[in-house]
Motif scaffolding. Structure first.
Motif, short mmCIF file in Angstrom:
data_model
loop_
_atom_site.label_atom_id
_atom_site.label_comp_id
_atom_site.label_asym_id
_atom_site.label_seq_id
_atom_site.Cartn_x
_atom_site.Cartn_y
_atom_site.Cartn_z
N LEU A 1 31.43 44.33 36.51
CA LEU A 1 31.36 45.78 36.64
C LEU A 1 31.14 46.45 35.28
O LEU A 1 30.39 47.41 35.16
CB LEU A 1 32.65 46.31 37.27
CG LEU A 1 32.72 47.80 37.50
CD1 LEU A 1 31.65 48.25 38.47
CD2 LEU A 1 34.09 48.21 38.02
N ALA A 2 31.80 45.92 34.28
CA ALA A 2 31.71 46.52 32.95
C ALA A 2 30.28 46.53 32.43
O ALA A 2 29.89 47.42 31.69
CB ALA A 2 32.62 45.77 31.97
N VAL B 1 45.58 42.29 36.75
CA VAL B 1 44.60 42.62 37.80
C VAL B 1 43.41 43.37 37.19
O VAL B 1 42.26 43.11 37.55
CB VAL B 1 45.25 43.47 38.91
CG1 VAL B 1 44.20 44.05 39.84
CG2 VAL B 1 46.26 42.64 39.68
N ASP B 2 43.71 44.25 36.25
CA ASP B 2 42.61 44.96 35.59
C ASP B 2 41.72 43.99 34.82
O ASP B 2 40.50 44.15 34.79
CB ASP B 2 43.17 46.00 34.63
CG ASP B 2 43.25 47.36 35.28
OD1 ASP B 2 43.57 47.40 36.47
OD2 ASP B 2 42.96 48.36 34.61
N ILE B 3 42.34 43.03 34.20
CA ILE B 3 41.58 42.11 33.37
C ILE B 3 40.74 41.15 34.21
O ILE B 3 39.65 40.75 33.82
CB ILE B 3 42.53 41.34 32.42
CG1 ILE B 3 43.05 42.31 31.36
CG2 ILE B 3 41.84 40.17 31.78
CD1 ILE B 3 44.06 41.71 30.43
N TRP B 4 41.23 40.81 35.39
CA TRP B 4 40.46 39.94 36.28
C TRP B 4 39.01 40.38 36.39
O TRP B 4 38.10 39.57 36.46
CB TRP B 4 41.04 40.01 37.70
CG TRP B 4 42.18 39.09 37.91
CD1 TRP B 4 42.56 38.07 37.10
CD2 TRP B 4 43.09 39.10 39.01
NE1 TRP B 4 43.68 37.46 37.62
CE2 TRP B 4 44.01 38.07 38.79
CE3 TRP B 4 43.22 39.89 40.14
CZ2 TRP B 4 45.04 37.80 39.68
CZ3 TRP B 4 44.24 39.63 41.02
CH2 TRP B 4 45.15 38.60 40.80
N GLY B 5 38.83 41.68 36.43
CA GLY B 5 37.48 42.19 36.67
C GLY B 5 36.60 42.17 35.45
O GLY B 5 35.42 42.50 35.51
N SER B 6 37.18 41.77 34.31
CA SER B 6 36.40 41.87 33.08
C SER B 6 35.64 40.59 32.77
O SER B 6 34.93 40.50 31.78
CB SER B 6 37.32 42.24 31.92
OG SER B 6 38.18 41.17 31.64
N PHE B 7 35.79 39.59 33.63
CA PHE B 7 35.05 38.36 33.39
C PHE B 7 33.78 38.38 34.18
O PHE B 7 33.68 37.81 35.27
CB PHE B 7 35.90 37.15 33.76
CG PHE B 7 37.19 37.12 33.01
CD1 PHE B 7 37.20 36.74 31.68
CD2 PHE B 7 38.36 37.50 33.61
CE1 PHE B 7 38.39 36.75 30.97
CE2 PHE B 7 39.54 37.51 32.90
CZ PHE B 7 39.56 37.14 31.57
#
Lengths: 206, 206, 206, 206
Positions: free
Chosen positions: A36-37, B117-123
DNA sequence: CATGAATGAGCCTTCATTCAT
DNA sequence: CATGAATGAAGGCTCATTCAT
């Protein structure tokens, strides 16, 4: 805030609806592939093969696009599951159908879930998280709760708190999905599905 | 990318270590409160009360900082769980301890999991996701796998694929946690914990 | 809205103050030369010889910059006029000083007024216009009003509504200035100044 | 820039003329209400109730539209004033009529002047400003000059530079108007008008 | 060690304009 | 004539990063 020029409720042409769907589709792909980022309007537009201003033309802003992405992701999955569940007769079968459908849909739409996991992290504030919860999780839990209560009423299921059991079941499904999204090879999806169906069958029956 | 001037293994002074820890701590707080997307170096530095260039001085870049955040989050949680497990004697008790410790730690460190949980999406990329999996999930699954295998060897547990069962157990824990992070009031954490321990006890025993 | 990271009241270093002044100065030049509509941050930054993000670094946003520009324009002019007025003794002389100072300052700072005229048009809404009026015009009119009232009290001036006469005087000054900004050659500034001083002298004296 | 396909002087159909007038009218309204900066073609088209490409169809570009707006604003006002002036017999009466007509028209067409003030700021370059001056101010000054010269010739008026006096009179009118546009309540329009007519009567008569 | 200042890449958005239908 | 769709340039702004002090 909506522009005063284009009022909220205006009808969308067929062409526009198609473009919106196409853009949403490509947004999902982009998010799944790059995260997403990294999913800037530029990148998404690149994936569609259009200028990025086209996205702004069809959506009020990035927020609306992402919102539509979430809706699309949830809608597709929920419809699929609901379809399977409805075809089952007993509460036990419906519970099994719910779990199996969840995994079946997963297996065919890995991209969707990769995107979903990325989006999970985008609800920064407590408020936003709760709002997402209301949209995404509550309907699932309620669906499950309905199945469980019906089973208890019919005597198929033992006594337990339906709400908690529903959260547990959905949690187990999502938790396995999460690992599978992070590394498909690390998880044997069918075996996990089988394990969970068996387990919840055992855990709920009277 | 590492600087060529400061070789990898250089020892860090005590002060330096302290600053790094302090920054990591505040980064977690900031991410948990505002979301990863809003957690710019400026915001984190603000939380610490230092200039943002200090962060750049102590960390090779934002990536390294986030990486340290992940390590810190995982380390704390894993150590806590390991402690509880080691105090149990039988395989059954160790499995129960694993699950109970997971929920106990959760309840006391909601911030950590909100950040996680927020960091999960950063990969974003498949590659990054796999790397995270290797760091985060594999150790947990291996730990569980060890408990399960030992239980099978001792005859306490029935036959099943340990790897899959481990994934399922961890998945259930994480899935419930996820819902709880999204809305604490929607989930009765202790009841979920009880349900899961009972269920996996039933599901594994021979 | 102000960023939470940099609280409102923080002190500014000498260097920062200097940079801000420099940027404001160049903004005025750019607006005067190219028009407010063309005075993008990029253009202004180009005039200063810095990256445009430097402006964002020193000002909260373009609004704050323009706001500072307005302040600078008004402050400079008002101080100059006030200085001349204070040096006069009688009410008649003070009125004459006010008008003459206005034209004297004009003649030396054409750029400032070119910028000002451009900015006049930037207050789109009725609300914004009124706010600007309160900042820009009211002080001038009040200053004039004071001079006029004092003259009436001392018997130097005849009876008239001071507020209206003040508006008329300021209007005449600004109206001539406006034409001069649009085309310096079309207006003989000193002659206009002489005409107006003579006229208002005649119009006010008892 | 004009299209090469449609030569300059091509006659416009009646319908075309009507559309152009309608668009110009709505453009004025939009500019007056929201400010020139917010008056995008989309907003103006919204005000008219047509698609924005219609504007592009009827006008060579936004510049031409704004140019027409200016013409419309000036034409209306000038015609009105000219009408009043023509009805007066002596030079003194004509001068008084000019001033009174200016204020009378103002009072009835605040929107026009709000738009005008906004547009003033859009002539960025020195070149554009001078061009606007030639269209807008010169005719007014010439008109006034004519009245003044005639008065001098007939002996009604004393000796002064007609050009300068004209600039001064027009300036006084516009300057008061400006303050009134910024805040109608801050200015007593009729009183200002009376003050100015009396003053210029006094200032010009021999 | 720490900092304030500066940077440039990239982001989302707006907008006048073009064009096939 | 009118329109919906698309475009690309430009705008303001954020941010990780660098560097002299």
């Amino acid at each position: 805030m909506r522009s005063k020029v284009e009022p909220e409720g205006r009808k969308r042409t067929f062409t526009e609806e198609a473009r919106r769907r196409q853009i949403v589709e490509c947004a999902i792909t982009t998010i799944a592939k790059e995260g997403l980022a990294q999913a800037s309007l530029a990148r998404i537009a690149g994936e569609v093969g259009i200028a990025k201003s086209v996205i702004s033309y069809h959506f009020a802003g990035k927020d609306e696009l992402i919102s539509e992405v979430i809706n699309a992701l949830l809608r597709e999955s929920n419809q699929f599951i609901k379809g399977w569940v409805e075809r089952a007769d007993t509460a036990q079968d419906r519970l099994r159908a719910y779990i199996e459908a969840s995994f079946a849909f997963m297996a065919e739409h890995r991209e969707n879930f990769a995107a979903m996991v990325d989006i999970w992290g985008s609800f920064g504030t407590v408020e936003a998280k709760r709002a997402f919860n209301a949209t995404a999780y509550d309907p699932c839990r309620r669906h499950l709760e309905g199945i469980l209560k019906a089973g208890q009423d019919s005597g198929e299921f033992r006594a337990f708190t339906p709400r908690t059991m529903a959260a547990t079941i959905q949690g187990a499904i999502d938790g396995v999905m999460l690992q599978w999204v992070f590394d498909a090879q690390a998880i044997d999806l069918p075996e996990c599905a089988a394990e969970l169906t068996a387990m919840f069958d055992l855990a709920t029956r009277s």
